[in-house]
Design an enzyme around this catalytic site. Structure first.
Site, PDB file in Angstrom:
ATOM      1  CE1 TYR A 151      -4.438   2.216   0.129  1.00 49.24           C
ATOM      2  CE2 TYR A 151      -2.928   3.450   2.174  1.00 49.24           C
ATOM      3  CZ  TYR A 151      -3.785   2.857   1.611  1.00 49.24           C
ATOM      4  OH  TYR A 151      -4.611   4.433   1.637  1.00 49.24           O
ATOM      5  CG  ASP A 185     -15.344   4.458  10.775  1.00 48.28           C
ATOM      6  OD1 ASP A 185     -15.985   3.220  10.158  1.00 48.28           O
ATOM      7  OD2 ASP A 185     -16.621   4.669  12.319  1.00 48.28           O
ATOM      8  CB  THR A 186     -14.310   3.380   4.741  1.00 45.26           C
ATOM      9  OG1 THR A 186     -12.727   2.573   4.272  1.00 45.26           O
ATOM     10  CG2 THR A 186     -13.696   4.940   4.021  1.00 45.26           C
ATOM     11  CB  SER A 188     -12.010   0.196   2.580  1.00 46.21           C
ATOM     12  OG  SER A 188     -10.621  -0.722   2.679  1.00 46.21           O
ATOM     13  NE  ARG A 192      -6.959  -1.340   5.629  1.00 47.69           N
ATOM     14  CZ  ARG A 192      -8.108  -0.619   5.503  1.00 47.69           C
ATOM     15  NH1 ARG A 192      -8.552  -0.579   4.285  1.00 47.69           N
ATOM     16  NH2 ARG A 192      -7.784   0.644   5.658  1.00 47.69           N
ATOM     17  NE  ARG A 209      -2.993   4.567  11.517  1.00 49.80           N
ATOM     18  CZ  ARG A 209      -3.044   3.391  10.677  1.00 49.80           C
ATOM     19  NH1 ARG A 209      -1.878   2.818  11.215  1.00 49.80           N
ATOM     20  NH2 ARG A 209      -3.677   3.722   9.331  1.00 49.80           N
TER      21      ARG A 209
END
Length: 249
Positions: A151, A185-186, A188, A192, A209
């Site tokens: 990524y 915040d999606t 996807s 995860r 983080r």
């Protein structure tokens, strides 16, 4: 209406940031063309917002991309939002994952830009400015993150691609910038989190983080997306814009 009279194409518009961008641009008066590989999420978007035009599109398919570019009128804005997040260090990288990550996260932007740019250049002769926006990330050449080898490498490449396109066409009215979000915040991200050994702790770690103390929402990104696709940013090109809740302070 900050985007009145503009035609804007957004990829990966079926959910997450792509969907939010499509809705935000439509509310600002743009004729929005929402593209996604997922027929179901596109149908849901069209049902809720019938003014948004939808097209099923696999951005990895060069012929399909070229056909859509031939079909559509000149664009004023293109938001290359499609992408994928792979987890793991370089020791976990497979040849297939590496190839897929670069194909979707980088090569798709090359295909889309190459296909739609000629008409945008013609359009810019009349309007004075057109805009390309690429989805990058704070996890790129800006900052390294653990377990984000593929990524981070792809999103660093997006920044290089963005600057190259911007440099080549700055004198012809086409601008190119990149959005570099923090942790958003999606669906996807939720996927995860849910796949982690301890989802509750995984969510806490993602939140921790961000010095601002929370995850970003898609609505935190939409105002900048609209700005970069509008004439308000007509003097802005070749830049990566961080919206990261203070991670890179």
């Amino acid at each position: 209406m900050r985007l009145a009279g503009k035609t804007i194409l957004i990829t990966a518009a079926g959910q997450g940031m792509g969907r939010a961008a499509a809705i935000a641009c439509a509310k600002e008066g743009a004729k929005v063309i929402a593209a996604d590989i997922n027929k179901t999420t596109l149908a849901e978007l069209a049902n809720e917002f019938p003014e948004i035009q939808t097209h099923v599109l696999d951005v990895r398919d060069c012929k399909a991309v070229d056909a859509l570019a031939d079909e559509l009128p000149p664009l004023d804005g293109l938001f290359n939002c499609a992408g994928v997040v792979h987890n793991g260090t370089i020791l976990d990288v497979t040849e297939d994952d590496w190839a897929f990550g670069f194909d979707l996260n980088v090569s798709s932007m090359v295909r889309m830009t190459r296909a739609f740019l000629p008409k945008m250049l013609e359009r810019a002769k009349t309007t004075g400015t057109c805009s390309i926006l690429n989805m990058s990330s704070m996890a790129s050449s800006i900052k390294g993150f653990t377990n984000r080898t593929i990524y981070g490498a792809t999103k660093a490449a997006v920044l290089g691609l963005t600057k190259a396109v911007a440099a080549d066409f700055v004198g012809q009215g086409v601008r190119c910038n990149a959005l570099c979000p923090g942790t958003v915040d999606t669906p996807s991200l939720r996927g995860r989190i849910d796949s982690a050994a301890d989802p509750v702790q995984a969510e806490k770690d993602f939140i921790a983080r961000q010095p601002i103390g929370r995850l970003a929402t898609v609505d935190d990104m939409s105002p900048l997306i609209v700005y970069l696709l509008s004439d308000e940013s007509s003097y802005v090109t070749g830049q990566g814009f961080l919206v990261d809740g203070g991670v890179t302070i």
